[in-house]
Scaffold this motif. Structure first.
Motif, short mmCIF file in Angstrom:
data_model
loop_
_atom_site.label_atom_id
_atom_site.label_comp_id
_atom_site.label_asym_id
_atom_site.label_seq_id
_atom_site.Cartn_x
_atom_site.Cartn_y
_atom_site.Cartn_z
N ASN A 7 -6.74 -18.52 31.31
CA ASN A 7 -7.70 -17.29 30.75
C ASN A 7 -7.36 -15.99 31.29
O ASN A 7 -7.77 -15.17 31.05
CB ASN A 7 -9.12 -17.80 31.03
N SER A 8 -6.06 -15.86 31.71
CA SER A 8 -5.62 -14.47 31.99
C SER A 8 -4.30 -14.14 31.30
O SER A 8 -3.51 -14.88 30.70
CB SER A 8 -5.05 -15.02 33.44
N LYS A 9 -4.25 -13.06 31.14
CA LYS A 9 -3.01 -12.27 30.57
C LYS A 9 -2.19 -11.46 31.49
O LYS A 9 -1.59 -10.52 31.13
CB LYS A 9 -3.25 -11.69 29.31
N ALA A 45 -3.11 -16.17 23.56
CA ALA A 45 -1.76 -16.82 23.70
C ALA A 45 -0.83 -15.34 23.12
O ALA A 45 0.25 -14.94 23.82
CB ALA A 45 -1.34 -17.62 22.91
N LYS A 46 -1.19 -14.72 22.01
CA LYS A 46 -0.26 -13.88 21.57
C LYS A 46 -0.47 -12.41 22.57
O LYS A 46 0.52 -11.83 22.75
CB LYS A 46 -0.91 -13.23 20.22
N LEU A 50 2.82 -10.23 24.12
CA LEU A 50 2.67 -8.84 24.10
C LEU A 50 2.96 -8.34 25.54
O LEU A 50 3.43 -7.17 25.51
CB LEU A 50 1.37 -8.37 23.22
N VAL A 51 2.23 -8.84 26.41
CA VAL A 51 2.33 -8.35 27.94
C VAL A 51 3.75 -8.54 28.27
O VAL A 51 4.24 -7.43 28.88
CB VAL A 51 1.39 -9.14 28.68
N VAL A 52 4.30 -9.66 28.00
CA VAL A 52 5.95 -9.74 28.24
C VAL A 52 6.56 -8.80 27.77
O VAL A 52 7.53 -8.14 28.35
CB VAL A 52 6.23 -11.21 28.05
N GLU A 53 6.30 -8.41 26.56
CA GLU A 53 7.11 -7.69 25.64
C GLU A 53 7.00 -6.39 26.13
O GLU A 53 8.22 -5.66 26.48
CB GLU A 53 6.80 -7.63 24.12
N SER A 54 5.88 -5.74 26.52
CA SER A 54 5.47 -4.38 27.14
C SER A 54 6.30 -4.24 28.37
O SER A 54 6.75 -3.28 28.69
CB SER A 54 4.00 -4.26 27.10
N PHE A 55 6.11 -5.30 29.19
CA PHE A 55 6.64 -5.31 30.45
C PHE A 55 8.30 -5.19 30.42
O PHE A 55 8.84 -4.30 31.00
CB PHE A 55 6.48 -6.47 31.32
N LEU A 56 8.97 -5.81 29.48
CA LEU A 56 10.40 -5.81 29.38
C LEU A 56 10.83 -4.33 29.07
O LEU A 56 11.62 -4.06 29.38
CB LEU A 56 10.84 -6.91 28.50
N LYS A 57 10.04 -4.00 27.81
CA LYS A 57 10.07 -2.55 27.47
C LYS A 57 10.14 -1.56 28.35
O LYS A 57 11.02 -0.53 28.48
CB LYS A 57 9.27 -2.32 26.23
#
Length: 94
Positions: A7-9, A45-46, A50-57
């Motif tokens: 339940n965490s993002k 899940a989405k 988006l957290v992973v995308e934002s972090f990499l960016k």
């Protein structure tokens, strides 16, 4: 795979280190597929993808291209990171 607590993002420190290392290896224009597993909790899940995308960016100074891929038939607390076009890396799955 980037794993999340139930339940965490929020990224854990180990995944942050691994994603930072990956970001430093990526070149301008790299295409990255983020696969997220959405059986039962599609919004969460989405949001994780988006957290992973934002972090990499945030860790890469050049433009990257992201594709989000939803797998609705499975449940997982993870996002699979797959760079698919990168001159420095061979096909890598994180």
């Amino acid at each position: 795979m980037v794993t999340f607590a139930k339940n965490s993002k929020r990224l854990n420190s180990s995944d942050e280190r691994n994603l930072t290392r990956l970001a430093h290896e990526l070149v301008k224009g790299t295409s990255i597929t983020l696969t997220y597993y959405a059986k039962g909790q599609s919004a969460l899940a989405k949001a994780r993808a988006l957290v992973v995308e934002s972090f990499l960016k945030s860790r890469h100074s050049e433009p990257l291209h992201f594709t989000l891929q939803k797998v609705p038939s499975k449940s997982s607390n993870a996002v699979k990171v797959t760079p698919t076009k990168n001159k420095k890396l061979r096909r890598v799955v994180f």
